[in-house]
Design a protein around this motif. Structure first.
Motif, PDB file in Angstrom:
ATOM      1  N   ARG A 189       0.832  -1.210   0.000  1.00  0.00           N
ATOM      2  CA  ARG A 189       0.000   0.000   0.000  1.00  0.00           C
ATOM      3  C   ARG A 189       0.863   1.257   0.000  1.00  0.00           C
ATOM      4  O   ARG A 189       0.514   2.256  -0.628  1.00  0.00           O
ATOM      5  CB  ARG A 189      -0.943   0.000   1.217  1.00  0.00           C
ATOM      6  N   VAL A 190       1.989   1.176   0.705  1.00  0.00           N
ATOM      7  CA  VAL A 190       2.925   2.300   0.674  1.00  0.00           C
ATOM      8  C   VAL A 190       3.394   2.508  -0.769  1.00  0.00           C
ATOM      9  O   VAL A 190       3.450   3.633  -1.278  1.00  0.00           O
ATOM     10  CB  VAL A 190       4.140   2.058   1.596  1.00  0.00           C
ATOM     11  N   TRP A 191       3.694   1.428  -1.419  1.00  0.00           N
ATOM     12  CA  TRP A 191       4.113   1.439  -2.825  1.00  0.00           C
ATOM     13  C   TRP A 191       3.031   2.105  -3.677  1.00  0.00           C
ATOM     14  O   TRP A 191       3.291   2.993  -4.471  1.00  0.00           O
ATOM     15  CB  TRP A 191       4.344  -0.013  -3.259  1.00  0.00           C
ATOM     16  N   GLU A 238      -6.575  17.596   6.941  1.00  0.00           N
ATOM     17  CA  GLU A 238      -6.677  16.422   7.801  1.00  0.00           C
ATOM     18  C   GLU A 238      -5.469  15.502   7.567  1.00  0.00           C
ATOM     19  O   GLU A 238      -4.876  14.976   8.514  1.00  0.00           O
ATOM     20  CB  GLU A 238      -7.977  15.665   7.490  1.00  0.00           C
ATOM     21  N   LEU A 239      -5.110  15.331   6.300  1.00  0.00           N
ATOM     22  CA  LEU A 239      -3.965  14.505   5.948  1.00  0.00           C
ATOM     23  C   LEU A 239      -2.676  15.061   6.554  1.00  0.00           C
ATOM     24  O   LEU A 239      -1.872  14.322   7.125  1.00  0.00           O
ATOM     25  CB  LEU A 239      -3.795  14.466   4.430  1.00  0.00           C
ATOM     26  N   LEU A 250      -1.439   5.830   9.047  1.00  0.00           N
ATOM     27  CA  LEU A 250      -1.268   6.937   8.108  1.00  0.00           C
ATOM     28  C   LEU A 250      -1.447   6.451   6.671  1.00  0.00           C
ATOM     29  O   LEU A 250      -2.091   7.107   5.851  1.00  0.00           O
ATOM     30  CB  LEU A 250       0.120   7.569   8.292  1.00  0.00           C
ATOM     31  N   THR A 251      -0.908   5.284   6.396  1.00  0.00           N
ATOM     32  CA  THR A 251      -1.029   4.725   5.052  1.00  0.00           C
ATOM     33  C   THR A 251      -2.485   4.419   4.725  1.00  0.00           C
ATOM     34  O   THR A 251      -2.956   4.666   3.609  1.00  0.00           O
ATOM     35  CB  THR A 251      -0.166   3.452   4.947  1.00  0.00           C
ATOM     36  N   ASP A 309      -0.586  18.783   0.056  1.00  0.00           N
ATOM     37  CA  ASP A 309      -0.784  18.151   1.366  1.00  0.00           C
ATOM     38  C   ASP A 309      -0.531  16.649   1.284  1.00  0.00           C
ATOM     39  O   ASP A 309       0.117  16.063   2.142  1.00  0.00           O
ATOM     40  CB  ASP A 309      -2.224  18.390   1.852  1.00  0.00           C
ATOM     41  N   TRP A 310      -1.088  16.059   0.282  1.00  0.00           N
ATOM     42  CA  TRP A 310      -0.899  14.620   0.038  1.00  0.00           C
ATOM     43  C   TRP A 310       0.582  14.306  -0.108  1.00  0.00           C
ATOM     44  O   TRP A 310       1.114  13.373   0.482  1.00  0.00           O
ATOM     45  CB  TRP A 310      -1.681  14.223  -1.221  1.00  0.00           C
ATOM     46  N   ASP A 311       1.222  15.127  -0.919  1.00  0.00           N
ATOM     47  CA  ASP A 311       2.629  14.927  -1.209  1.00  0.00           C
ATOM     48  C   ASP A 311       3.492  14.982   0.043  1.00  0.00           C
ATOM     49  O   ASP A 311       4.421  14.208   0.220  1.00  0.00           O
ATOM     50  CB  ASP A 311       3.081  16.050  -2.156  1.00  0.00           C
ATOM     51  N   GLU A 312       3.156  15.914   0.899  1.00  0.00           N
ATOM     52  CA  GLU A 312       3.921  16.046   2.135  1.00  0.00           C
ATOM     53  C   GLU A 312       3.718  14.817   3.015  1.00  0.00           C
ATOM     54  O   GLU A 312       4.667  14.308   3.627  1.00  0.00           O
ATOM     55  CB  GLU A 312       3.485  17.305   2.886  1.00  0.00           C
ATOM     56  N   ALA A 313       2.480  14.343   3.061  1.00  0.00           N
ATOM     57  CA  ALA A 313       2.194  13.164   3.885  1.00  0.00           C
ATOM     58  C   ALA A 313       2.979  11.957   3.370  1.00  0.00           C
ATOM     59  O   ALA A 313       3.550  11.193   4.158  1.00  0.00           O
ATOM     60  CB  ALA A 313       0.697  12.873   3.886  1.00  0.00           C
ATOM     61  N   VAL A 314       3.038  11.801   2.060  1.00  0.00           N
ATOM     62  CA  VAL A 314       3.782  10.678   1.482  1.00  0.00           C
ATOM     63  C   VAL A 314       5.274  10.822   1.786  1.00  0.00           C
ATOM     64  O   VAL A 314       5.953   9.867   2.150  1.00  0.00           O
ATOM     65  CB  VAL A 314       3.538  10.581  -0.041  1.00  0.00           C
TER      66      VAL A 314
END
Length: 846
Positions: free
Chosen positions: A652-654, A681-682, A712-713, A729-734
């Motif tokens: 899932r991380v992948w 939220e993310l 988190l994943t 935001d998504w990018d930062e979380a990843v």
RNA sequence: GCCGAAGUGGCGGAAGUGGCAGACGCGGCGGACUUAAACUCCGCUGCCCGCAAGGGCGUCAGGGUUCGAAUCCCUGCUUCGGCACCA
């Protein structure tokens, strides 16, 4: 593993660890990511040590369990800017090599070296960042030479000495090491015969000199259970030494001193007999001729009985009277002298005053042999001469001495002190401290170990081998098979030697050293493994010690971990190093057992081979699964059923990293209303995870660390394919997710990181050289809270509230709620308890 | 016998200092995708009553302290580890 053509079009590529991992391992090796510049003082140092393995042949899952979380810690510290030193080596001397040699007719060195080669290969599979340049192999003459050198320094300093001691001895195979004695009935590992005790000249190190210092744990952060175990093992007892003397009779002039150690001088008036250990020096002299035959038979039997038989608490007491008497110094009373094997020659003075009224063992002995029992301490509600059904041992408030001459009536502790003081005036007593700890017996009558570097000369006695002649090499061609004595003894070329002092014919010592000698200082050698001027390069030791974090099993509590502390103190005292404690912080991880809950061993057939799992899931999954299983200090039975879940997590991380916009078949067609709010939220979740995960790494709580990354994943998965995916935001979380994952699952993190970097058109840089990110405190702080509402301690309702409301405001909102009113039954609460804005409890009585 | 650690769903386990018990994962059930399966994804899943809303019971057992206990105290049981006649 290759995906067929039916794969979803949006799937770019499957996660295939077996393709990724070797590539990155090779790349890291090229880059020297593992190598530590020990001279780099520009960054703070961090010495991380994992107990070096015995090269038994195969790395099993237990090695992974022990080593891979430590590697995660090494990587975590590097990301914090530390200059991390994380070495590895092999505890290469020892019995199994000799066993294998005998069983398979292969030289112990060959067997050991072949195993080390194999283990190096398997250790590399872990993807661990060991600094192989610092490797130490203890069976290498370059290493054991310094064992010998250290031994000679200890000998000069009086810390090593030779004396006669009882050792385990097999009638067929001769002397045995402690670990060669098997089972509770103590049989020889090779022939199965009962093992006896035999007196032999042996080499010892004076660990007892450091007893008090070893009890002091200030300044080191060690687990409480280990400290307790070491403290108990050292076993400090305070009391007094009291001198009895033998009474004159028709055989003896009397006046021989009989020293005893007691923790209860207050019971001296209750001593109704004395007991000596059968080995006590005065036994022969004091034995009455009429008793001689019986006494000698008893002494002989005590010598051949196994330790277990002798020490068993279950066993009935045995003993014989010598036919002599001693005089109690406090009252001049004559009391009989016995010998019994419950008195140990190695503890205290090897003799006791027996006070049956106040000692369980003496009580049992007195009952059996009809010896008098006299009460000298009584609890407040007990009559002075109240009969005793068992020894009165416990102390009670208000207890007092009775039947004790002029000390009668005093409280026990005060009376004890007074008795010692009184006798001290005549030199008949003095305060004394005794330890359970014994000196360390390092002699082993084995081939595969460090030869003890001394020579026995009939003229000069024991002569140390001159430093210039070190190392005393272990002969390679010795016939190590056969039974009985140490094979070195049969090697004339080894044994026959000229005395270094007088030049006459002399014999080389054939005892080798306990392998715990090797492991008592190996971490110092890591710092300069090829240093020629001594065992350690002092400058390196001063810079890098103490070890900041040591990890290893608790089974070494009173062996390796105690010897290592002793060695450090002894090395400091002979001027080799400055430190007096080797390991600043210790963590004892648990042990992985077989699936049957038993210790993993080849003979039980319950050993899990990590290579299979690595081939199937990849090293990252195996590493992560071992960390996720449970608290690291707990261990437990190996159960692989959950490993798929960890593997799915990495998948899932992948997926969230490489295919943020994909939607898998079966995903609900989620529509995000407020993209900004969802993104926020993310971000909040990512930063809170970062804070929590950082703390978990610090505390070595790897299981909860992994769980938080999973959460988190899972959140990212929920927003995959929505308008939130791919946002900043998504990018930062990843990005944070990958950085947090990097220490634990280093290969996949590196792979995904490199792809992100490439996609952004940036030059590649290893994720393992990145700085650990910092969380945003504003994001971590809660903006709204979900407030649980209890009525009389039971949860009745919850309400979402902005953070920071006053208690009055909270109360107003809470009381207005329908469910709360229902639970209160319309009544007003008698009391409202606010728990820091985190919970409210409304209390009504009746 | 003494010292130490620990007992939480079907399982591994989570709940720094007393404050929403069961996070996360496994297993199970249901669903999506598929000709089908595998893979993958989604939902449910402590136990009991109830269609539901809701309620009751629940952290080894029994007591206690507290507005409130998995967490603190007492008693007992079980498991694991260490020591084992240390005067």
């Amino acid at each position: 593993m290759t995906e067929s053509g039916t794969a979803d079009r949006t799937r770019i590529e499957r996660y295939e660890p077996t393709a990724i991992e070797p590539r990155w391992q090779a790349r890291w090796a090229e880059l020297g990511l593992h190598r530590t510049n020990l001279h780099d003082a520009s960054r703070p140092k961090f010495y991380l040590l994992t107990m070096y393995p015995y090269p038994s042949g195969d790395i099993h899952i237990g090695h992974w369990y022990v080593k891979t979380p430590t590697d995660a810690l090494a990587r975590f510290r590097r990301m914090h800017g530390y200059n991390v030193f994380f070495p590895i080596g092999f505890d290469a001397f020892g019995l199994p090599a000799e066993n294998a040699a005998i069983a398979r007719d292969i030289h112990p060195r060959e067997w050991t070296m072949a195993n080390i080669d194999n283990m190096r290969r398997q250790l590399r599979l872990m993807g661990a960042t060991f600094d192989w340049d610092s490797e130490v192999v203890t069976s290498d003459p370059d290493y054991y030479r310094w064992n010998q050198w250290l031994f000679l320094r200890f000998l000069e300093a009086g810390l090593a000495y030779r004396t006669t001691a009882a050792v385990d001895w097999c009638p067929n195979d001769g002397t045995l090491a402690r670990e060669q004695v098997e089972g509770t009935d103590r049989r020889c590992w090779r022939c199965g015969a009962r093992v006896e005790k035999r007196d032999l000249e042996q080499w010892f190190l004076r660990t007892t000199k450091y007893a008090d210092e070893l009890l002091d744990f200030s300044g080191i952060d060690w687990p409480e259970p280990i400290r307790i175990m070491q403290t108990n093992w050292i076993g400090r007892s305070e009391g007094a030494e009291i001198i009895f003397s033998t009474a004159p009779d028709e055989q003896q002039a009397g006046g021989d001193e009989l020293r005893v150690f007691t923790t209860r001088p207050d019971t001296l008036f209750g001593a109704t007999f004395m007991v000596l250990a059968p080995e006590h020096a005065l036994v022969e002299k004091l034995t009455h001729p009429a008793r001689r035959a019986e006494v000698e038979a008893y002494v002989a039997r005590a010598g051949t009985e196994t330790e277990i038989e002798r020490l068993s608490t279950e066993r009935e007491k045995t003993g014989v009277a010598l036919g002599a008497e001693a005089i109690n110094p406090v009252n001049g009373e004559r009391i009989p002298i016995w010998i019994a094997d419950y008195v140990l020659s190695g503890y205290g003075t090897g003799a006791i005053m027996a006070v049956p009224a106040h000692d369980e063992r003496d009580f049992a002995f007195a009952r059996k042999f009809g010896l008098p029992i006299r009460r000298v301490v009584a609890a407040p509600d007990t009559a002075d001469d109240a009969a005793l059904e068992s020894a009165y041992v416990a102390h009670a408030a208000g207890e007092r001495m009775v039947n004790s001459g002029r000390f009668t009536g005093l409280p026990a502790d005060e009376g004890g002190r007074a008795i010692v003081e009184t006798l001290a005036a005549d030199g008949r007593a003095k305060p004394a401290v005794t330890y359970r700890l014994r000196d360390w017996l390092i002699s082993r009558q084995r081939y595969w170990g460090t030869p003890i570097p001394v020579i026995h000369c009939d003229v000069c006695g024991i002569v140390p081998v001159p430093d210039a002649d070190l190392p005393v090499l272990l002969p390679e061609t010795v016939d190590y098979r056969g039974s009985g004595e140490n094979p070195l003894q049969r090697d004339r070329a080894f044994v026959d030697v000229a005395c270094p002092r007088c030049g006459g014919a002399a014999r080389r010592e054939t005892d080798t050293m306990d392998t715990f000698m090797d492991s008592s200082w190996y971490w110092y050698r890591y710092l300069s493994p090829h240093f020629d001027g001594g065992p350690v390069d002092r400058a390196m030791v001063d810079r890098w010690n103490p070890v900041d974090q040591y990890t290893g099993g608790a089974e070494h509590a009173v062996m390796h971990l105690l010897y290592s502390r002793f060695f450090t103190k002894a090395m400091a005292d002979v001027g080799i190093i400055g430190e007096r404690e080797p390991f600043k912080r210790l963590f004892n991880q648990g042990q992985v057992l077989g699936i049957d809950g038993e210790r993993m061993s080849k003979s039980r057939g319950n050993v899990q081979d990590p290579d299979e799992l690595v081939a199937r899931y990849g090293a990252d999954t195996v590493r992560l699964f071992l960390m996720f299983m449970g608290p690291w200090d707990q261990g437990g039975p190996w159960n692989p059923t959950g490993i798929g879940g960890v593997h799915r997590f990495l998948n899932r991380v992948w997926t969230v990293t490489l295919e943020p916009h994909g939607r898998a078949a079966g995903d609900p067609a989620e529509v995000v209303g407020d993209v900004g709010a969802a993104g926020r939220e993310l971000r909040i979740a990512a930063h809170r995870t970062l804070q929590a995960v950082s703390a978990d790494y610090e505390g070595l709580r790897f299981n909860t660390m992994v769980a938080k990354l999973m959460e988190l994943t899972n959140l990212l998965m929920r927003y995959r394919g929505t308008a939130v995916a791919g946002s900043a935001d998504w990018d930062e979380a990843v990005r944070l997710l990958l950085l947090m994952l990097a220490p634990s699952a280093p290969h996949i993190a590196e792979e995904l990181w490199s792809r992100r970097v490439a996609a952004a058109g940036e030059p590649w840089r290893s994720i393992h050289a990145e700085r650990w990110p910092e969380w945003d405190a504003a994001l971590v702080a809660a903006r709204t809270v979900e407030l649980p509402i209890q009525v009389n301690g039971k949860l009745r309702d919850k309400v979402e509230l902005p953070a920071g409301l006053s208690q009055d405001e909270i109360e107003r909102i809470v009381l207005a709620r329908e469910k709360v009113q229902a639970a209160l039954g319309g009544k007003a609460p008698d009391k409202v308890i606010h728990v820091g804005g985190r919970l409210v409890n409304l209390v009504i009585r009746g």
